[in-house]
Design a protein around this motif. Structure first.
Motif, short mmCIF file in Angstrom:
data_model
loop_
_atom_site.label_atom_id
_atom_site.label_comp_id
_atom_site.label_asym_id
_atom_site.label_seq_id
_atom_site.Cartn_x
_atom_site.Cartn_y
_atom_site.Cartn_z
N THR A 148 0.84 -1.21 0.00
CA THR A 148 0.00 0.00 0.00
C THR A 148 0.87 1.26 0.00
N PRO A 149 1.62 1.50 -1.07
CA PRO A 149 2.46 2.70 -1.11
C PRO A 149 1.62 3.97 -1.05
N GLY A 150 2.25 5.03 -0.56
CA GLY A 150 1.57 6.31 -0.47
C GLY A 150 2.04 7.09 0.74
N HIS A 151 1.88 6.52 1.93
CA HIS A 151 2.46 7.14 3.13
C HIS A 151 3.98 7.09 3.02
N THR A 152 4.50 5.93 2.65
CA THR A 152 5.87 5.77 2.17
C THR A 152 5.79 4.86 0.95
N ASP A 153 6.85 4.81 0.17
CA ASP A 153 6.80 3.93 -1.01
C ASP A 153 6.93 2.46 -0.64
N GLY A 154 7.29 2.16 0.61
CA GLY A 154 7.41 0.78 1.04
C GLY A 154 6.33 0.34 2.01
N SER A 155 5.26 1.12 2.14
CA SER A 155 4.20 0.78 3.09
C SER A 155 3.48 -0.50 2.68
N ALA A 156 3.09 -1.27 3.70
CA ALA A 156 2.34 -2.50 3.47
C ALA A 156 1.37 -2.71 4.63
N CYS A 157 0.28 -3.40 4.36
CA CYS A 157 -0.69 -3.80 5.38
C CYS A 157 -0.66 -5.32 5.48
N TYR A 158 -1.09 -5.82 6.62
CA TYR A 158 -1.10 -7.27 6.85
C TYR A 158 -2.50 -7.72 7.23
N LEU A 159 -2.98 -8.72 6.53
CA LEU A 159 -4.32 -9.26 6.75
C LEU A 159 -4.18 -10.63 7.41
N ALA A 160 -4.81 -10.76 8.58
CA ALA A 160 -4.83 -12.04 9.30
C ALA A 160 -6.28 -12.35 9.62
N GLY A 161 -6.86 -13.32 8.94
CA GLY A 161 -8.28 -13.58 9.07
C GLY A 161 -9.06 -12.39 8.56
N ASN A 162 -9.95 -11.84 9.39
CA ASN A 162 -10.68 -10.65 8.97
C ASN A 162 -10.16 -9.40 9.69
N SER A 163 -8.89 -9.45 10.09
CA SER A 163 -8.24 -8.31 10.76
C SER A 163 -7.14 -7.75 9.86
N LEU A 164 -7.21 -6.45 9.61
CA LEU A 164 -6.23 -5.77 8.76
C LEU A 164 -5.40 -4.83 9.64
N PHE A 165 -4.09 -4.98 9.56
CA PHE A 165 -3.17 -4.12 10.30
C PHE A 165 -2.59 -3.13 9.29
#
Length: 198
Positions: A120-137
């Motif tokens: 998910t770039p934008g805040h930084t070019d290396g930003s990422a989110c993590y999905l575990a089950g139905n929880s998104l970090f």
């Protein structure tokens, strides 16, 4: 899976402990090292995930990472050791980059917790989110009623907007655990968030 939020009061930054039995995963070990160590002292932690490279999300990394694998996106792994991008002072600058790279869309089973990485770039070019089950970090990509800033090194408004829209493809019931502030859901942000869908 149990989710515990460990708040570093100085910056209001959320570190998350994902717990499955006696094992757990840490996401974004922030400024309050003592609190993180206290909250995790009876949990076996083998993995630390970073959503992006900024100092308030990895302040405690050097002390906590011993014997653990650090997983990041490719660019986060590069940026975290660059003080001009990570904004880290010398004493907290990570001594090395990530141990393993998460590719966009890649899923890993980490001690019984299945985690999917979403770039998910934008805040930084290396930003990422993590999905575990139905929880998104979501790190600093998506907040309750807001999004991360894009005026810091490697930030970009259009990329951030595209990344948030990418997250909006997740089910509305997906619970969002952001890098700062209270939790929310994808459905709530689609209706009332910064990039709301009318």
């Amino acid at each position: 899976m149990e989710v515990k939020t460990i708040i570093s009061e100085q910056m209001g930054q959320n570190c998350y402990l994902l717990k499955e039995g006696e094992r757990g995963i840490l996401i974004d070990p922030g400024i309050d090292t003592f609190k993180i160590l206290r909250e995790t002292e009876n949990i076996q932690i083998n993995y630390i995930l970073l959503t992006h490279c900024h100092y308030d999300h990895l302040w405690s990394l050097n002390e906590i990472r011993r014997g653990k694998k650090v997983l990041t996106s490719k660019l986060c792994g590069v940026n975290m050791i660059n003080p001009e991008i990570s904004l880290c002072e010398k004493e907290i600058l990570p001594r090395s980059s990530g141990d393993r790279i998460f590719s966009d869309g890649e899923e890993k089973n980490l001690d019984g917790i299945r985690v999917k990485c979403i770039y998910t770039p934008g805040h930084t070019d290396g930003s990422a989110c993590y999905l575990a089950g139905n929880s998104l970090f979501s790190g600093d990509t998506l907040f309750a009623g807001s999004v991360g800033r894009w005026d810091l090194p490697t930030g970009n408004y259009e990329k951030l907007k595209n990344s948030v829209e990418k997250l909006y493809a997740l089910p509305d019931i997906t619970k969002v655990y952001p890098g700062h502030g209270p939790s929310t859901t994808i459905g709530e942000e689609k209706k009332n968030g910064y990039f709301r869908i009318n």
